[in-house]
Design a protein around this motif. Structure first.
Motif, PDB file in Angstrom:
ATOM      1  N   ALA A 100       5.128  29.970   3.710  1.00 45.91           N
ATOM      2  CA  ALA A 100       6.523  29.804   3.300  1.00 45.91           C
ATOM      3  C   ALA A 100       7.325  29.088   4.382  1.00 45.91           C
ATOM      4  O   ALA A 100       8.188  28.246   4.083  1.00 45.91           O
ATOM      5  CB  ALA A 100       7.143  31.166   2.993  1.00 45.91           C
ATOM      6  N   THR A 101       7.033  29.405   5.647  1.00 45.81           N
ATOM      7  CA  THR A 101       7.753  28.780   6.760  1.00 45.81           C
ATOM      8  C   THR A 101       7.429  27.293   6.854  1.00 45.81           C
ATOM      9  O   THR A 101       8.326  26.459   6.995  1.00 45.81           O
ATOM     10  CB  THR A 101       7.408  29.489   8.076  1.00 45.81           C
ATOM     11  N   VAL A 190       7.427  25.697  21.303  1.00 40.31           N
ATOM     12  CA  VAL A 190       7.626  27.101  20.938  1.00 40.31           C
ATOM     13  C   VAL A 190       6.296  27.819  21.088  1.00 40.31           C
ATOM     14  O   VAL A 190       5.273  27.382  20.549  1.00 40.31           O
ATOM     15  CB  VAL A 190       8.108  27.255  19.478  1.00 40.31           C
ATOM     16  N   GLY A 191       6.290  28.921  21.815  1.00 42.91           N
ATOM     17  CA  GLY A 191       5.124  29.786  21.889  1.00 42.91           C
ATOM     18  C   GLY A 191       5.236  30.871  20.840  1.00 42.91           C
ATOM     19  O   GLY A 191       6.270  31.537  20.737  1.00 42.91           O
ATOM     20  N   VAL A 192       4.188  31.039  20.035  1.00 45.29           N
ATOM     21  CA  VAL A 192       4.241  32.037  18.966  1.00 45.29           C
ATOM     22  C   VAL A 192       3.450  33.280  19.370  1.00 45.29           C
ATOM     23  O   VAL A 192       2.394  33.188  19.992  1.00 45.29           O
ATOM     24  CB  VAL A 192       3.739  31.453  17.625  1.00 45.29           C
ATOM     25  N   LEU A 193       3.980  34.435  18.994  1.00 44.50           N
ATOM     26  CA  LEU A 193       3.448  35.705  19.480  1.00 44.50           C
ATOM     27  C   LEU A 193       2.565  36.425  18.470  1.00 44.50           C
ATOM     28  O   LEU A 193       2.141  37.546  18.732  1.00 44.50           O
ATOM     29  CB  LEU A 193       4.600  36.616  19.915  1.00 44.50           C
ATOM     30  N   TRP A 194       2.269  35.798  17.327  1.00 41.20           N
ATOM     31  CA  TRP A 194       1.388  36.449  16.353  1.00 41.20           C
ATOM     32  C   TRP A 194      -0.075  36.025  16.530  1.00 41.20           C
ATOM     33  O   TRP A 194      -0.942  36.475  15.808  1.00 41.20           O
ATOM     34  CB  TRP A 194       1.862  36.167  14.926  1.00 41.20           C
ATOM     35  N   GLU A 213       7.678  35.993  14.859  1.00 45.17           N
ATOM     36  CA  GLU A 213       7.177  35.900  13.488  1.00 45.17           C
ATOM     37  C   GLU A 213       7.494  34.504  12.972  1.00 45.17           C
ATOM     38  O   GLU A 213       8.436  33.849  13.445  1.00 45.17           O
ATOM     39  CB  GLU A 213       7.802  36.976  12.607  1.00 45.17           C
ATOM     40  N   PRO A 214       6.730  34.014  12.002  1.00 45.83           N
ATOM     41  CA  PRO A 214       6.920  32.649  11.532  1.00 45.83           C
ATOM     42  C   PRO A 214       8.341  32.311  11.109  1.00 45.83           C
ATOM     43  O   PRO A 214       8.837  31.212  11.397  1.00 45.83           O
ATOM     44  CB  PRO A 214       5.929  32.545  10.370  1.00 45.83           C
ATOM     45  N   ALA A 215       9.020  33.245  10.432  1.00 42.78           N
ATOM     46  CA  ALA A 215      10.366  32.945   9.927  1.00 42.78           C
ATOM     47  C   ALA A 215      11.335  32.570  11.044  1.00 42.78           C
ATOM     48  O   ALA A 215      12.308  31.837  10.815  1.00 42.78           O
ATOM     49  CB  ALA A 215      10.895  34.132   9.129  1.00 42.78           C
ATOM     50  N   GLN A 216      11.090  33.040  12.279  1.00 34.54           N
ATOM     51  CA  GLN A 216      11.965  32.702  13.391  1.00 34.54           C
ATOM     52  C   GLN A 216      11.948  31.212  13.707  1.00 34.54           C
ATOM     53  O   GLN A 216      12.902  30.676  14.281  1.00 34.54           O
ATOM     54  CB  GLN A 216      11.572  33.500  14.644  1.00 34.54           C
ATOM     55  N   ALA A 219      14.994  29.188  12.442  1.00 36.85           N
ATOM     56  CA  ALA A 219      16.223  29.191  13.244  1.00 36.85           C
ATOM     57  C   ALA A 219      16.047  28.380  14.517  1.00 36.85           C
ATOM     58  O   ALA A 219      16.932  27.597  14.900  1.00 36.85           O
ATOM     59  CB  ALA A 219      16.620  30.626  13.574  1.00 36.85           C
ATOM     60  N   LEU A 220      14.895  28.529  15.172  1.00 38.12           N
ATOM     61  CA  LEU A 220      14.664  27.817  16.435  1.00 38.12           C
ATOM     62  C   LEU A 220      14.663  26.308  16.250  1.00 38.12           C
ATOM     63  O   LEU A 220      15.092  25.563  17.143  1.00 38.12           O
ATOM     64  CB  LEU A 220      13.326  28.259  17.040  1.00 38.12           C
ATOM     65  N   LEU A 221      14.169  25.860  15.098  1.00 33.65           N
ATOM     66  CA  LEU A 221      14.023  24.425  14.854  1.00 33.65           C
ATOM     67  C   LEU A 221      15.157  23.854  14.008  1.00 33.65           C
ATOM     68  O   LEU A 221      15.088  22.715  13.574  1.00 33.65           O
ATOM     69  CB  LEU A 221      12.683  24.156  14.163  1.00 33.65           C
TER      70      LEU A 221
END
Length: 222
Positions: A100-101, A190-194, A213-216, A219-221
């Motif tokens: 979805a992201t 962006v470093g992702v934590l999942w 989480e992916p949905a973040q 906002a970041l982008l």
């Protein structure tokens, strides 16, 4: 290809996504194939926690400290691919909300590409079978002979192949190599934590941002 513009008239950034630990949870496929290669080579298989730490770097980076000489390293790589070609490439799951992201980012007009240390033929096969794989303009991976395998080399290849400048792009990934490769070329990141790297590793590598989480990413982008 049309270019979507932000309110200020600036073209939307191109997003380079790592694959393993970012788009897909490939732990089972990768670690099982590494274990297969080690068993074929007569080498003890370490605990799963150790195998997890080997997800991200190129195979040759992983195998060289174990086997030393190039001939044995290439033999181990061949054993890994022996199983991966048949079974390993299918042994993964999608992270929750990643599809979805990615679809939402593409819908905003971002150009998307996969930039991965996985060898390019394998990476292309996986992306082609993802339900959202068609959203990626290109898949940039390692060469089968290992001549292009570091993340800095891969990011450089992506910039050249897509005819982009670093300021136009972001790198999104879960391991220090993703961040280091981005920083080498001056990309925002962006470093992702999942995934498989963890917060401490990504902070130490100099990640510009962290997403839990992916949905973040939306906002970041933005």
């Amino acid at each position: 290809m049309s270019v979507a513009l932000q309110a200020g008239g600036e073209a939307r950034a191109t997003l380079f996504f790592d694959m393993d630990g970012t788009l897909i949870d490939s732990e089972v496929g990768i670690t099982t194939c590494i274990a297969h290669a080690l068993q074929k080579m007569g080498h003890p298989v370490p605990p799963q926690e150790t195998l997890q730490g080997w997800i991200g770097p190129s195979l040759r980076t992983t195998f060289t400290p174990l086997f030393g000489d190039d001939v044995r390293v290439e033999e181990a790589v061949a054993y890994y691919r022996e199983r991966f070609d048949v079974e390993g490439w299918r042994e993964h799951t999608l992270y929750p909300d990643i599809e979805a992201t990615v679809r939402a980012l593409h819908g905003r007009g971002h150009r998307l590409a996969v930039v991965t240390a996985k060898n390019e033929p394998h990476a292309r096969r996986i992306v082609e079978h993802l339900p959202f794989g068609g959203l990626f303009d290109d898949v940039i991976g390692s060469t089968p002979d290992g001549s292009r395998s570091s993340k800095a080399q891969l990011v450089g290849e992506a910039l050249q192949r897509l005819q982009l400048q670093p300021a136009q792009c972001w790198m999104i990934g879960d391991r220090r190599m993703d961040i280091e490769g981005a920083r080498h070329h001056g990309l925002r990141n962006v470093g992702v934590l999942w995934g498989f790297g963890g917060e401490a590793e990504l902070i130490e590598a100099g990640a510009d941002h962290l997403a839990r989480e992916p949905a973040q990413l939306l906002a970041l982008l933005a």
